[in-house]
Design an enzyme around this catalytic site. Structure first.
Site, PDB file in Angstrom:
ATOM      1  N   TYR A 317       0.811  -1.224   0.000  1.00  0.00           N
ATOM      2  CA  TYR A 317       0.000   0.000   0.000  1.00  0.00           C
ATOM      3  C   TYR A 317       0.847   1.278   0.000  1.00  0.00           C
ATOM      4  CZ  TYR A 317      -3.103  -3.424   2.383  1.00  0.00           C
ATOM      5  OH  TYR A 317      -3.813  -4.529   2.769  1.00  0.00           O
ATOM      6  N   CYS A 342      14.696 -10.958  -2.467  1.00  0.00           N
ATOM      7  CA  CYS A 342      15.231 -10.694  -3.804  1.00  0.00           C
ATOM      8  C   CYS A 342      14.221 -10.021  -4.717  1.00  0.00           C
ATOM      9  CB  CYS A 342      15.733 -11.995  -4.422  1.00  0.00           C
ATOM     10  SG  CYS A 342      17.373 -12.374  -3.828  1.00  0.00           S
TER      11      CYS A 342
END
Ligand SMILES: *Cc1c(COP(=O)(O)O)cnc(C)c1O
Length: 417
Positions: A317, A342
């Site tokens: 968000y 990653c």
């Protein structure tokens, strides 16, 4: 210690004498730390919201459903919402009675509905087709329904849950058909509910939403309750002195609206609210450790063990969480704080002014108790952290163990197993 390093947690005596680095040394890093006293205070804030006598608070357990956490919420006299059979299961385990649980369902299977019916839990349906399904499963039963009053609010498009663009709730235009289905299955509509969205900081939008749902409530004669939803915001930018939601004036306005409605409706029905974040966010700090410091071109990075598998809100968000640094640095610098997953989006805070960090420092991500652990995952086969609770006497209690490597294989079968 420098002032801003621990300004927020000091102001509420969050750690109650426990050193953050000692906690991570004992329970592992990262670590979700909760403060029981603050949790209880937040429950009481909402309990005292209005003076209207028939008022029930349904804590929205999706924000944080740790068992010990739910037990405290129950002790404080709150009821709960459930969004799934899994939440119902955990809530019953935490000691809530079926009549204290309200299942706000959204596109659920027959089996899930049946689970709630079998446990005597009131269900709110979210569409005409789900009302049909309910009628087939439980003719003559009691049911509630979620309506879209047309007012939406929220801190991000993904959490606005009413208005014109949302998958949620029944459109009031469909009330005639809705009533026909009630009649067809001899169902009793006991309540209606709405949830306009998450994290409002200005009560006026909420009150506007309340008026809209009450307008819809007048279409139905024998309601026992109207549930006004959650979304009560908390100030995530405490280091910038962001003001709190003004609960006193919101409560006053709600009291007036409730009394007016009762007079018009001819009866004092029960009003419910569904705070999630307001109850759970501020009683938690997520601790982590700095494992690398580096410069990439102009930018300085602190590489930590708080990946988005541990706290999703920033990547999901674009959420802001204040950061504290538990060291003596007096120098403040611009730094980007990242995790160990990653993906380049794995950023907790971009270009934040923070006390200078060093490898080995413990940091704290504030207001992490809502949509924190419950959204954590094992992505990258990382272990989800432990959760500990600082009791009211300052003692630290483990309330969830850290994952173990073997947990990563749980339920998995190799080709020859
Ligand atoms: C998520 C949700 C809540 C709680 O929202 P908060 O922003 O955490 O207060 C309440 N009701 C419903 C139906 C929800 O989906």
């Amino acid at each position: 210690m420098g002032k801003i390093n621990t300004k927020v947690t000091d102001s509420v005596n969050f750690f109650m004498g426990n050193k953050p680095a000692d906690l991570t040394a004992k329970y592992g890093s990262p670590l979700y730390v909760y403060n029981e006293k603050i949790l209880r205070e937040r429950c009481r804030d909402i309990k005292n919201l209005v003076t209207y006598p028939h008022f029930s608070i349904n804590y929205s357990a999706k924000a944080n459903s740790n068992l010990a956490f739910l037990e405290i919420v129950r002790e404080e006299g709150l009821n709960v919402d459930a969004m799934s059979p899994g939440e119902i299961f955990v809530e019953l385990k935490a000691g809530f009675k079926p009549e204290q649980i309200f299942y706000i369902s959204n596109n659920v299977s027959k089996e899930e509905m049946q689970f709630a019916i079998d446990h005597n839990i009131t269900i709110s349906v979210d569409s005409l087709s789900q009302l049909e399904q309910y009628g087939q499963l439980n003719p003559g039963g009691k049911v509630a329904a979620r309506f879209n009053g047309g007012i939406g609010a929220g801190h991000h498009e993904k959490v606005v849950t009413a208005g014109k663009k949302t998958k949620f709730a029944i459109n009031p235009e469909n009330i005639p058909e809705f009533k026909e289905i009630l009649k067809k299955y001899d169902l009793k509509l006991v309540g209606i509910n709405q949830h306009i969205g998450s994290l409002f900081m200005d009560g006026s939008k909420y009150v506007e939403g309340v008026k809209a749902i009450l307008h819809i409530a007048k279409e139905f004669d024998n309601l026992e309750f109207v549930d006004l939803g959650g979304g009560f915001g908390i100030p995530y930018e405490k280091l910038n002195d962001q003001p709190r939601l003004d609960l006193a004036s919101l409560g006053k306005e709600l009291d007036e609206v409730f009394k007016e409605f009762a007079a018009e409706y001819g009866r004092e029905i029960t009003f419910k609210v569904e705070p999630g974040r307001y109850i759970s966010a501020e009683c938690s700090v997520l601790l982590g450790t700095v494992h690398a410091i580096k410069h990439n071109h102009e930018d300085k990075y602190a590489g930590t063990d708080i990946g988005f598998n541990v706290l999703q809100r920033p990547i999901m968000y674009d959420s802001h969480h204040d950061i504290e640094v538990y060291n003596d640095s007096e120098k403040i610098e611009d730094i980007t704080v990242v995790g160990n997953i990653c993906e380049s989006g794995d950023i907790i805070a971009k270009h934040r002014m923070c006390p200078e960090m060093h490898v080995g420092d413990t940091i704290g991500v504030l207001d992490a108790g809502a949509y924190g652990y419950c959204m954590a995952s094992n992505y990258n086969n990382r272990l989800r952290p432990a959760e500990v609770l600082i009791r009211e006497n300052g003692e630290v209690q483990l309330i969830r163990e850290k994952d173990k490597l073997e947990d990563l294989l749980k339920g998995m079968k190799g080709l020859n197993d």
